[in-house]
Scaffold this motif. Structure first.
Motif, PDB file in Angstrom:
ATOM      1  N   GLY A   1       8.255   4.153   7.105  1.00 22.76           N
ATOM      2  CA  GLY A   1       7.691   2.854   6.771  1.00 22.76           C
ATOM      3  C   GLY A   1       6.279   2.660   7.296  1.00 22.76           C
ATOM      4  N   TRP A   2       5.719   3.697   7.914  1.00 25.42           N
ATOM      5  CA  TRP A   2       4.392   3.598   8.529  1.00 25.42           C
ATOM      6  C   TRP A   2       3.342   3.112   7.537  1.00 25.42           C
ATOM      7  CZ3 TRP A   2      -0.410   5.800   7.751  1.00 25.42           C
ATOM      8  CH2 TRP A   2      -1.350   5.618   8.770  1.00 25.42           C
ATOM      9  N   PHE A   3       3.270   3.725   6.350  1.00 25.16           N
ATOM     10  CA  PHE A   3       2.237   3.333   5.391  1.00 25.16           C
ATOM     11  C   PHE A   3       2.394   1.874   4.975  1.00 25.16           C
ATOM     12  CE2 PHE A   3       1.012   2.483   1.027  1.00 25.16           C
ATOM     13  CZ  PHE A   3      -0.365   2.628   1.141  1.00 25.16           C
ATOM     14  N   ALA A   4       3.592   1.457   4.613  1.00 27.27           N
ATOM     15  CA  ALA A   4       3.810   0.078   4.166  1.00 27.27           C
ATOM     16  C   ALA A   4       3.396  -0.918   5.248  1.00 27.27           C
ATOM     17  CB  ALA A   4       5.279  -0.127   3.786  1.00 27.27           C
ATOM     18  N   LEU A   5       3.770  -0.647   6.487  1.00 25.69           N
ATOM     19  CA  LEU A   5       3.443  -1.547   7.591  1.00 25.69           C
ATOM     20  C   LEU A   5       1.950  -1.586   7.880  1.00 25.69           C
ATOM     21  CD1 LEU A   5       6.481  -0.579   9.804  1.00 25.69           C
ATOM     22  CD2 LEU A   5       6.071  -2.851   8.795  1.00 25.69           C
ATOM     23  N   LYS A   6       1.315  -0.424   7.913  1.00 25.63           N
ATOM     24  CA  LYS A   6      -0.121  -0.376   8.183  1.00 25.63           C
ATOM     25  C   LYS A   6      -0.916  -0.958   7.023  1.00 25.63           C
ATOM     26  CE  LYS A   6      -1.861   0.971  11.331  1.00 25.63           C
ATOM     27  NZ  LYS A   6      -2.227   0.215  12.548  1.00 25.63           N
ATOM     28  N   CYS A   7      -0.465  -0.729   5.802  1.00 25.22           N
ATOM     29  CA  CYS A   7      -1.154  -1.281   4.635  1.00 25.22           C
ATOM     30  C   CYS A   7      -1.067  -2.807   4.653  1.00 25.22           C
ATOM     31  CB  CYS A   7      -0.559  -0.700   3.355  1.00 25.22           C
ATOM     32  SG  CYS A   7      -1.572  -1.003   1.898  1.00 25.22           S
ATOM     33  N   ALA A   8       0.084  -3.347   4.974  1.00 25.17           N
ATOM     34  CA  ALA A   8       0.239  -4.804   5.061  1.00 25.17           C
ATOM     35  C   ALA A   8      -0.663  -5.387   6.144  1.00 25.17           C
ATOM     36  CB  ALA A   8       1.697  -5.162   5.341  1.00 25.17           C
ATOM     37  N   GLU A   9      -0.839  -4.633   7.210  1.00 27.75           N
ATOM     38  CA  GLU A   9      -1.691  -5.077   8.316  1.00 27.75           C
ATOM     39  C   GLU A   9      -3.165  -5.066   7.921  1.00 27.75           C
ATOM     40  OE1 GLU A   9      -2.986  -2.693  12.209  1.00 27.75           O
ATOM     41  OE2 GLU A   9      -0.859  -3.213  12.202  1.00 27.75           O
ATOM     42  N   THR A  10      -3.586  -4.027   7.217  1.00 29.63           N
ATOM     43  CA  THR A  10      -5.004  -3.877   6.881  1.00 29.63           C
ATOM     44  C   THR A  10      -5.391  -4.550   5.572  1.00 29.63           C
ATOM     45  OG1 THR A  10      -4.628  -1.737   5.811  1.00 29.63           O
ATOM     46  CG2 THR A  10      -5.215  -1.714   8.150  1.00 29.63           C
ATOM     47  N   ARG A  11      -4.391  -4.894   4.743  1.00 24.25           N
ATOM     48  CA  ARG A  11      -4.658  -5.513   3.436  1.00 24.25           C
ATOM     49  C   ARG A  11      -3.902  -6.835   3.288  1.00 24.25           C
ATOM     50  NH1 ARG A  11      -7.423  -2.855  -0.748  1.00 24.25           N
ATOM     51  NH2 ARG A  11      -7.253  -4.957  -1.561  1.00 24.25           N
ATOM     52  N   PRO A  12      -4.287  -7.870   4.021  1.00 23.57           N
ATOM     53  CA  PRO A  12      -3.579  -9.149   3.926  1.00 23.57           C
ATOM     54  C   PRO A  12      -3.734  -9.816   2.559  1.00 23.57           C
ATOM     55  CG  PRO A  12      -5.549  -9.372   5.266  1.00 23.57           C
ATOM     56  CD  PRO A  12      -5.377  -7.907   4.984  1.00 23.57           C
TER      57      PRO A  12
END
Length: 116
Positions: free
Chosen positions: A54-65
């Motif tokens: 789930g790393w990508f989904a979590l980091k993407c949500a963090e960097t792309r609000p």
């Protein structure tokens, strides 16, 4: 070379070397680099196939609000770990991050794809 616990950044992820889904792959970092400035993702609903930790989904949500939703999918074997990681690291922003079981062999029969 696959990433180890140091690649978690600020996330508390459960990793495992026993299955490919328990690793953070270099491709996930490359995809995050691209997605951080991709205009096409503004307001997008994203379906991540084979989300693993789930790393990508979590980091993407963090960097792309500015995204609407990310649905991280994984096979039955890896779903428990993915769900635990998503729960433990729920992003504070407005991007909805969810997990769903998706078997690629039956993908076209899956309700995940029917949601559009």
């Amino acid at each position: 070379q696959m990433a180890g616990p140091e690649a978690n950044d600020n996330l508390n992820l459960e990793l495992s070397k026993e299955h490919c889904s328990g690793l953070i792959w270099p491709a996930a970092r490359a995809l995050l680099d691209w997605s951080s400035s991709a205009e096409v993702l503004r307001g997008a609903r994203v379906l991540e196939l084979g989300a693993g930790t789930g790393w990508f989904a979590l980091k993407c949500a963090e960097t792309r609000p500015d995204m609407a939703e990310i649905c991280a999918t994984e096979c039955e074997l890896a779903m428990d770990r993915l769900r635990r990681n998503l729960r433990a690291n729920a992003p504070p922003g407005s991007v909805v991050v969810s997990g769903a079981e998706l078997d690629w062999a039956d993908a076209f029969e899956s309700p995940v794809l029917a949601q559009g």
